[in-house]
Design a protein around this motif. Structure first.
Motif, PDB file in Angstrom:
ATOM      1  N   ALA A 145       0.729  -1.564   0.218  1.00  0.00           N
ATOM      2  CA  ALA A 145      -0.251  -0.046   0.303  1.00  0.00           C
ATOM      3  C   ALA A 145       0.843   0.966  -0.012  1.00  0.00           C
ATOM      4  O   ALA A 145       2.271   1.282   0.136  1.00  0.00           O
ATOM      5  CB  ALA A 145      -0.702   0.128   0.836  1.00  0.00           C
ATOM      6  N   SER A 146       0.128   2.673  -0.184  1.00  0.00           N
ATOM      7  CA  SER A 146       0.917   3.486  -0.392  1.00  0.00           C
ATOM      8  C   SER A 146       0.906   4.014   0.647  1.00  0.00           C
ATOM      9  O   SER A 146      -0.357   4.492   1.744  1.00  0.00           O
ATOM     10  CB  SER A 146       0.400   4.232  -1.914  1.00  0.00           C
ATOM     11  OG  SER A 146       0.677   6.153  -1.719  1.00  0.00           O
ATOM     12  N   PHE A 147       2.044   4.737   1.375  1.00  0.00           N
ATOM     13  CA  PHE A 147       2.375   5.913   2.430  1.00  0.00           C
ATOM     14  C   PHE A 147       1.410   7.727   2.235  1.00  0.00           C
ATOM     15  O   PHE A 147       0.447   8.039   3.261  1.00  0.00           O
ATOM     16  CB  PHE A 147       3.156   5.764   2.254  1.00  0.00           C
ATOM     17  CG  PHE A 147       3.742   6.933   4.036  1.00  0.00           C
ATOM     18  CD1 PHE A 147       3.425   5.751   5.398  1.00  0.00           C
ATOM     19  CD2 PHE A 147       3.266   7.832   4.544  1.00  0.00           C
ATOM     20  CE1 PHE A 147       3.420   6.420   6.708  1.00  0.00           C
ATOM     21  CE2 PHE A 147       3.806   8.325   5.631  1.00  0.00           C
ATOM     22  CZ  PHE A 147       3.576   7.826   6.377  1.00  0.00           C
ATOM     23  N   ARG A 148       1.653   7.743   0.773  1.00  0.00           N
ATOM     24  CA  ARG A 148       0.943   8.814   0.043  1.00  0.00           C
ATOM     25  C   ARG A 148      -0.915   8.424   0.349  1.00  0.00           C
ATOM     26  O   ARG A 148      -1.313   9.669   1.178  1.00  0.00           O
ATOM     27  CB  ARG A 148       0.859   8.957  -0.920  1.00  0.00           C
ATOM     28  CG  ARG A 148       2.848   9.376  -1.228  1.00  0.00           C
ATOM     29  CD  ARG A 148       2.337  10.308  -2.857  1.00  0.00           C
ATOM     30  NE  ARG A 148       3.733  10.729  -3.186  1.00  0.00           N
ATOM     31  CZ  ARG A 148       4.508  11.499  -2.193  1.00  0.00           C
ATOM     32  NH1 ARG A 148       3.381  12.747  -2.448  1.00  0.00           N
ATOM     33  NH2 ARG A 148       5.890  11.328  -3.591  1.00  0.00           N
ATOM     34  N   ASP A 149      -0.879   7.463   0.647  1.00  0.00           N
ATOM     35  CA  ASP A 149      -2.632   7.106   1.050  1.00  0.00           C
ATOM     36  C   ASP A 149      -3.353   6.475   2.572  1.00  0.00           C
ATOM     37  O   ASP A 149      -3.928   7.406   3.173  1.00  0.00           O
ATOM     38  CB  ASP A 149      -2.922   5.654   0.333  1.00  0.00           C
ATOM     39  CG  ASP A 149      -3.115   5.739  -1.036  1.00  0.00           C
ATOM     40  OD1 ASP A 149      -3.235   6.730  -2.084  1.00  0.00           O
ATOM     41  OD2 ASP A 149      -3.215   4.737  -1.113  1.00  0.00           O
ATOM     42  N   LEU A 150      -2.357   7.056   2.584  1.00  0.00           N
ATOM     43  CA  LEU A 150      -2.511   6.836   4.169  1.00  0.00           C
ATOM     44  C   LEU A 150      -2.478   8.326   5.208  1.00  0.00           C
ATOM     45  O   LEU A 150      -2.914   8.726   5.434  1.00  0.00           O
ATOM     46  CB  LEU A 150      -1.465   6.214   5.289  1.00  0.00           C
ATOM     47  CG  LEU A 150      -0.699   6.215   6.735  1.00  0.00           C
ATOM     48  CD1 LEU A 150      -2.341   5.658   7.725  1.00  0.00           C
ATOM     49  CD2 LEU A 150      -0.131   5.081   7.224  1.00  0.00           C
ATOM     50  N   PHE A 151      -0.672   8.831   4.312  1.00  0.00           N
ATOM     51  CA  PHE A 151      -1.530  10.341   4.510  1.00  0.00           C
ATOM     52  C   PHE A 151      -2.505  10.882   4.817  1.00  0.00           C
ATOM     53  O   PHE A 151      -2.742  11.661   5.333  1.00  0.00           O
ATOM     54  CB  PHE A 151       0.115  10.109   3.960  1.00  0.00           C
ATOM     55  CG  PHE A 151       0.796  12.412   4.262  1.00  0.00           C
ATOM     56  CD1 PHE A 151       1.006  12.506   5.626  1.00  0.00           C
ATOM     57  CD2 PHE A 151       0.939  13.403   3.140  1.00  0.00           C
ATOM     58  CE1 PHE A 151       1.156  13.906   5.441  1.00  0.00           C
ATOM     59  CE2 PHE A 151       1.306  14.308   3.296  1.00  0.00           C
ATOM     60  CZ  PHE A 151       1.628  14.712   5.276  1.00  0.00           C
ATOM     61  N   ALA A 152      -3.158  11.017   3.238  1.00  0.00           N
ATOM     62  CA  ALA A 152      -4.363  11.525   3.027  1.00  0.00           C
ATOM     63  C   ALA A 152      -5.119  10.856   3.252  1.00  0.00           C
ATOM     64  O   ALA A 152      -6.437  11.261   3.203  1.00  0.00           O
ATOM     65  CB  ALA A 152      -4.925  11.547   1.449  1.00  0.00           C
ATOM     66  N   GLY A 153      -5.745   9.581   4.886  1.00  0.00           N
ATOM     67  CA  GLY A 153      -6.158   8.884   5.403  1.00  0.00           C
ATOM     68  C   GLY A 153      -7.536   8.232   4.126  1.00  0.00           C
ATOM     69  O   GLY A 153      -8.595   7.976   4.219  1.00  0.00           O
ATOM     70  N   LYS A 154      -6.743   7.865   3.161  1.00  0.00           N
ATOM     71  CA  LYS A 154      -7.753   7.407   1.993  1.00  0.00           C
ATOM     72  C   LYS A 154      -7.116   5.576   1.756  1.00  0.00           C
ATOM     73  O   LYS A 154      -6.857   4.997   0.434  1.00  0.00           O
ATOM     74  CB  LYS A 154      -7.281   7.550   0.522  1.00  0.00           C
ATOM     75  CG  LYS A 154      -7.528   9.510   0.675  1.00  0.00           C
ATOM     76  CD  LYS A 154      -7.635  10.127  -0.878  1.00  0.00           C
ATOM     77  CE  LYS A 154      -8.181  11.584  -0.761  1.00  0.00           C
ATOM     78  NZ  LYS A 154      -7.681  12.183  -2.285  1.00  0.00           N
ATOM     79  N   LEU A 155      -6.043   4.907   2.925  1.00  0.00           N
ATOM     80  CA  LEU A 155      -5.666   3.856   2.170  1.00  0.00           C
ATOM     81  C   LEU A 155      -7.068   3.249   2.702  1.00  0.00           C
ATOM     82  O   LEU A 155      -7.344   2.934   3.754  1.00  0.00           O
ATOM     83  CB  LEU A 155      -5.114   3.856   4.238  1.00  0.00           C
ATOM     84  CG  LEU A 155      -3.976   2.358   3.591  1.00  0.00           C
ATOM     85  CD1 LEU A 155      -3.189   2.122   2.921  1.00  0.00           C
ATOM     86  CD2 LEU A 155      -3.563   2.375   5.291  1.00  0.00           C
ATOM     87  N   ALA A 156      -6.811   2.233   2.006  1.00  0.00           N
ATOM     88  CA  ALA A 156      -8.173   0.995   1.526  1.00  0.00           C
ATOM     89  C   ALA A 156      -8.756   0.316   2.587  1.00  0.00           C
ATOM     90  O   ALA A 156      -9.314  -0.176   3.084  1.00  0.00           O
ATOM     91  CB  ALA A 156      -7.762   0.189   0.176  1.00  0.00           C
ATOM     92  N   GLN A 157      -7.747  -0.395   2.886  1.00  0.00           N
ATOM     93  CA  GLN A 157      -7.361  -1.178   4.194  1.00  0.00           C
ATOM     94  C   GLN A 157      -7.981  -0.646   5.553  1.00  0.00           C
ATOM     95  O   GLN A 157      -8.796  -1.055   6.637  1.00  0.00           O
ATOM     96  CB  GLN A 157      -5.994  -2.112   4.975  1.00  0.00           C
ATOM     97  CG  GLN A 157      -5.659  -3.222   4.060  1.00  0.00           C
ATOM     98  CD  GLN A 157      -4.449  -2.317   3.214  1.00  0.00           C
ATOM     99  OE1 GLN A 157      -4.698  -1.068   2.479  1.00  0.00           O
ATOM    100  NE2 GLN A 157      -3.799  -2.786   2.484  1.00  0.00           N
ATOM    101  N   PHE A 158      -8.011   0.776   5.767  1.00  0.00           N
ATOM    102  CA  PHE A 158      -8.078   1.732   7.055  1.00  0.00           C
ATOM    103  C   PHE A 158      -9.092   2.915   6.633  1.00  0.00           C
ATOM    104  O   PHE A 158      -8.246   4.213   6.643  1.00  0.00           O
ATOM    105  CB  PHE A 158      -6.977   1.547   7.874  1.00  0.00           C
ATOM    106  CG  PHE A 158      -6.471   0.396   8.606  1.00  0.00           C
ATOM    107  CD1 PHE A 158      -7.478  -0.341   9.301  1.00  0.00           C
ATOM    108  CD2 PHE A 158      -5.639  -0.532   8.110  1.00  0.00           C
ATOM    109  CE1 PHE A 158      -6.863  -1.953  10.415  1.00  0.00           C
ATOM    110  CE2 PHE A 158      -4.968  -1.735   8.814  1.00  0.00           C
ATOM    111  CZ  PHE A 158      -5.565  -2.402   9.471  1.00  0.00           C
ATOM    112  N   PRO A 159      -9.669   2.962   5.931  1.00  0.00           N
ATOM    113  CA  PRO A 159     -10.316   4.381   5.829  1.00  0.00           C
ATOM    114  C   PRO A 159     -10.396   5.133   6.663  1.00  0.00           C
ATOM    115  O   PRO A 159     -10.631   4.583   7.746  1.00  0.00           O
ATOM    116  CB  PRO A 159     -12.058   4.175   4.516  1.00  0.00           C
ATOM    117  CG  PRO A 159     -11.489   2.504   4.747  1.00  0.00           C
ATOM    118  CD  PRO A 159     -11.065   2.088   5.458  1.00  0.00           C
TER     119      PRO A 159
END
Length: 456
Positions: free
Chosen positions: A280-294
């Motif tokens: 997964a992308s750290f950028r997604d986690l950073f943006a609050g968009k991580l698929a596994q943990f919305p």
């Protein structure tokens, strides 16, 4: 690595990630070096691997060391997985296959890190010998198959074990069967970091060559002098390598952060639980968009832990980690620490080292990186043999150590710690080549004598 960080402070902006790296800056008079080394444990009675559990297992070894040293246990899910010296700053941790690692404290001189290593070995051997355990001074486990190698009970390693085969052929060998020694160094400014990173990246194959010490796998020669180094070439291209972009104009903290943001994650840790988000992308986690943990947002510990799972030849955290060398015995460990200290902690040596490498192209640097696991000092760069370059680099390091002028209790400066490396370069014969000569002569085509001769 000692243990993963726990800091739930949310990250609000990319600039905070840049500031985290920049916070490593230290005035020159507070620079320290930290020396880390791993070693493969084995049962001395039959050269068999040491499992985690059992009366004479890795857990018993950790518990015995805790009782002897008074260091605090690091526990995960009820399993001791390391020890922490809360006073001095050192730590002991377990690599995936049971490789026993000392993460040394930040120390001022090479003399001090030599004493630290010696004391650790006294303690480790005092406990290990009662359990019938020894430690190898080799950069790769020489005998056991991957299937025969123990597995340590650490959640992050389970996640990495599942992910590695998806991104490279040799990542599991890296995890379970290799041992390294690395030196961690400080910087005083962004410009200082950039120069040190470029110099140390370019010279990392020199360190790989001098300290090449992993010629055996599965009980026979593997065709390389540093198989450990070769393994890194097919582990995970997203997070390894020579970092060509570090030589681009304008490179600095921001460029490194942007690269690290795009390296796929392994996990996020919430409380004591590791959650598998591999790929997964750290950028997604950073943006609050991580698929596994919305909606979940990145924290300071997420960033620190993520950066610790990036494995280029030189790693930038809040210090620089020299990652190119196979482990060896105490003199080997000391020489690596001296080599980098002399080059990176004396301005004259650093400037001269920059002049040595500044005209090498990315093709030059990557070419020698590809050659060095097999050829070591016989590799070449820029029309010169790596042995010649190593001789020059050692001369620069020796001059830098001499100018540092830190004396031990006998009045010697730090230069004598380079003698081990100097002998290798002058003879042109790496530790691996000497071992191969023994294998084909005195050892009669067996690696079993290594369990008597290549031990701490």
């Amino acid at each position: 690595m000692a243990r993963d960080v726990s800091d739930a402070t949310p990250i609000g902006a990319r600039s905070e990630l840049v500031d985290w790296v920049a916070s490593g800056e230290k005035p020159r008079d507070t620079w320290r070096l930290g020396t880390e080394h791993e070693k493969v444990p084995f049962y001395t009675a039959d050269a068999s691997p040491v499992p985690y559990d059992g009366e004479s297992g890795i857990r018993a070894l950790l518990e015995g060391l805790q009782a002897r040293t008074g260091w605090e246990p690091i526990v995960e899910d009820g399993h001791p997985i390391g020890l922490l010296d809360e006073v001095g700053g050192g730590a002991i941790s377990l690599e995936p296959g049971g490789q026993f690692e000392l993460s040394g404290a930040p120390l001022k001189t090479v003399h001090e890190t030599v004493r630290e290593t010696a004391q650790h070995l006294v303690d480790a051997k005092a406990v290990a010998e009662k359990l019938g355990v020894g430690f190898l001074t080799l950069g790769m486990s020489p005998l056991w198959t991957r299937a025969e190698t123990p597995v340590m009970p650490k959640a992050r390693y389970r996640i990495m074990t599942n992910y590695m085969p998806k991104v490279g052929k040799l990542g599991l060998d890296m995890m379970y069967r290799t041992s390294t020694v690395q030196v961690n160094m400080d910087y005083e400014s962004e410009a200082d970091m950039v120069k040190k990173l470029r110099v140390s990246l370019a010279l990392q194959p020199v360190a790989t060559a001098i300290f090449a010490n992993s010629p055996f796998t599965d009980g026979k020669p593997n065709g390389f002098l540093s198989m450990r180094s070769e393994i890194w070439r097919d582990t995970d291209r997203d997070r390894t390598g020579m970092m060509d972009f570090a030589f681009d104009d304008g490179f600095g903290y921001e460029a490194y952060v942007d690269w690290a943001l795009d390296v796929p994650m392994y996990f996020i840790k919430r409380g004591a639980v590791y959650h598998d988000v591999a790929g997964a992308s750290f950028r997604d986690l950073f943006a609050g968009k991580l698929a596994q943990f919305p909606g979940e947002r990145a924290t300071q510990s997420d960033w620190a832990n993520h950066v610790s799972t990036i494995f280029p030849e030189v790693r930038l955290k809040r210090y620089l980690e020299m990652r190119g060398a196979d482990v060896g015995g105490p003199d080997h460990i000391a020489a690596l620490a001296a080599f980098w200290t002399g080059i990176l902690y004396d301005q004259g040596a650093l400037d001269a080292a920059w002049n040595l490498i500044k005209n090498w192209s990315a093709a030059n640097r990557n070419g020698v990186r590809a050659e060095v696991p097999r050829l070591a000092l016989q590799a070449s760069i820029g029309g010169r043999s790596l042995r010649e370059v190593a001789r020059d680099a050692l001369e620069l390091s020796r001059a830098g150590l001499r100018r540092r002028a830190f004396l031990d209790e006998t009045g010697r400066d730090e230069t004598h710690h380079l003698d081990y490396a100097q002998h290798i370069v002058e003879s042109g014969r790496t530790p691996a080549e000497l071992l191969l000569e023994k294998y084909h002569s005195a050892w009669s085509g067996s690696v079993l004598p290594a369990f008597r001769e290549c031990v701490f």
